[in-house]
Structures are given as C-alpha cells and as structure tokens.
Design a protein around this motif. Structure first.
Motif, short mmCIF file in Angstrom:
data_model
loop_
_atom_site.label_atom_id
_atom_site.label_comp_id
_atom_site.label_asym_id
_atom_site.label_seq_id
_atom_site.Cartn_x
_atom_site.Cartn_y
_atom_site.Cartn_z
N SER A 32 -1.79 -2.84 -0.54
CA SER A 32 -2.65 -2.27 0.50
C SER A 32 -2.04 -2.58 1.86
O SER A 32 -2.00 -3.73 2.30
CB SER A 32 -4.05 -2.86 0.41
N PRO A 34 -2.84 -2.00 5.21
CA PRO A 34 -3.55 -2.67 6.31
C PRO A 34 -3.77 -4.15 6.04
O PRO A 34 -3.56 -4.98 6.94
CB PRO A 34 -4.87 -1.91 6.40
N SER A 202 -9.56 -10.21 13.27
CA SER A 202 -8.64 -9.87 12.17
C SER A 202 -9.18 -10.34 10.83
O SER A 202 -8.86 -9.74 9.79
CB SER A 202 -7.25 -10.47 12.43
N ALA A 209 -11.01 -4.37 4.62
CA ALA A 209 -9.89 -3.66 3.99
C ALA A 209 -9.69 -4.10 2.55
O ALA A 209 -9.53 -3.26 1.64
CB ALA A 209 -8.61 -3.89 4.79
#
Length: 252
Positions: A32, A34, A202, A209
């Motif tokens: 993944s 991101p 973040s 995500a």
C-alpha cells in the motif's frame, strides 16, 4: 469408483478461502503506497513531515485547550467511536449474518477486524513512535503512536459494516449515504485524536490508510474465491461482499 477431478469439498473450499484471505491481507498491506510512504518517512525522521505534524498538533490542541467543553466533547466522541465499539459491532453483525445463514460473510467480517487489530499492534511495536508531548495536555493515551489504533479501527469497522449492509440497500442514494456516514465518522475520529494531542497527523492518516488496505485486501481475496467457486462476480463496493446475502434466501 473414479471421482470427478472438479469436485470440491466444503473443507477444501474453506481452506482455500482462508489462504486467500491471509495472502491478500499481507500483500495489500505491504504494498500500500500511502501507508508505506508514511512509514518510511516516520522511521527516517523526515524533518518536513515532523514539522508539519508538530504544527498541526499544536494548532488543534490550542483550540481544544481554549475550549474545555469542546475538549470534553471530543474526548467523549473519541471513546464512543473507539476500537472496542467497532469490534463489538462487527462481532454482533457477524453473529447476525451467521444466524441468517451467511456464514462465510460472518467469517470474513471477524477475520477482517481481527487482522486489523493485530496488524496495528505489530506496526506500533516495530515503529515505536513517541506520542506528542504538549503543554497542558487535555488527554492522555498509552502505548506507541504510529499508526493510530482509533483511526485504523474506525476505517476498518465502518468499512466492514457498510459492505455487510449494502445488499440490503436497494437505492443508489442509500448506498452513497452509507459510505458518506462512514467517511464522516472516519474524519471525526481522526480529528479528535490529533486535537486531543494524543496522535500526530501522520499517525491518523496512516491508520486510516492501513485500515482501508486491510478491508480492501481481504475483500479482494474473498471476491477472488467467490469467482473460483463459480458464483456471480460482484462489485463489492457497490453491492457488498456477498450480494446474495439477506435477500430472501440464506447463503452458506
């Protein structure tokens, strides 16, 4: 007696399903983009990302600190929609699906929420990122910071529940509304974690995500298995993981 080479026993079918669920989860989680990008930047202490995290954290925390009632409301909201809530809701939905005869759908739901929680703990252990340390904190949370467990749980939990609900929603507007509600809850929970000063920006982006990755990966594995079993191909994010579920007949 010669047995047909195309014969597939329920046991072997379920076994292949389990393997596909596992492999899909691992593959999608590892690749993944991101999430992996954020993981690399966090572990390398990328200065621009750290500066952005600190700036956002201090700004949102200042708002919460200036409005104690608002901070209390955020604290209530973040706990009401915390990981435990989503685990309980998913398990209850799985029990309901099992009772209605959609047993593989029930297994999919439990596997997905379980993998999400275990993966979050594993990544936290590896990264071991410290949580924000702010003056006059309005909240506190134990453990490591990256990725946010709350953000990952809400992304996973809402995704599972919407995918289970979609077969019962006949109108396109209702399906769009279901996804919209899920998106609002995800943004709200992610916001509360940063505003309360217990996570960096973040952290929550990575949590969301990775939660989406887990749901998408295991759903992809489930859909691949369905097609190999000769079932009608489905578009999970429009029709649900098992479109035939709860439509007047039981699916085993």
């Amino acid at each position: 007696m010669v047995r047909s080479i195309n014969h597939r026993s329920p046991q072997s079918s379920d076994g292949r399903l389990g393997v596909r669920l596992t492999l899909s989860t691992v593959a999608v989680a590892l690749f993944s983009v991101p999430f992996v990008l954020l993981l690399v930047l966090v572990m390398s202490s990328f200065a621009p990302l750290n500066d952005l995290d600190e700036s956002v954290a201090r700004h949102l925390h200042a708002d919460a600190l200036a409005h104690p009632g608002y901070a209390r409301l955020l604290g209530i909201g973040t706990e009401v929609f915390g990981p435990t809530t989503w685990r309980v809701l998913v398990v209850l939905a799985a029990v309901w699906a099992w009772y209605r005869g959609a047993r593989r759908l029930a297994v999919w739901a439990v596997v997905t929420i379980t993998v999400s929680g275990l993966l979050n703990l594993a990544v936290k252990e590896v990264v071991n990122r410290a949580r924000p340390v702010l003056p006059d904190p309005v909240s506190w949370a134990p453990g490591s910071s990256f990725p946010s467990g709350h953000a990952m749980a809400v992304a996973t939990g809402t995704g599972i529940l919407v995918l289970m609900l979609l077969p019962s929603l006949r109108r396109t507007a209702a399906r769009i509304a279901a996804w919209a509600v899920a998106a609002v809850l995800i943004v709200f929970v992610a916001y509360t974690r940063v505003a309360l000063g217990v996570h960096w920006l973040s952290d929550v982006i990575a949590g969301v995500a990775l939660g989406v990755v887990v749901v998408a990966g295991i759903t992809a594995g489930f859909e691949t298995w369905r097609r190999e079993e000769g079932r009608r191909p489905a578009e999970p994010y429009l029709e649900g993981v098992e479109p035939e579920a709860f439509r007047g007949k039981k699916s085993g």
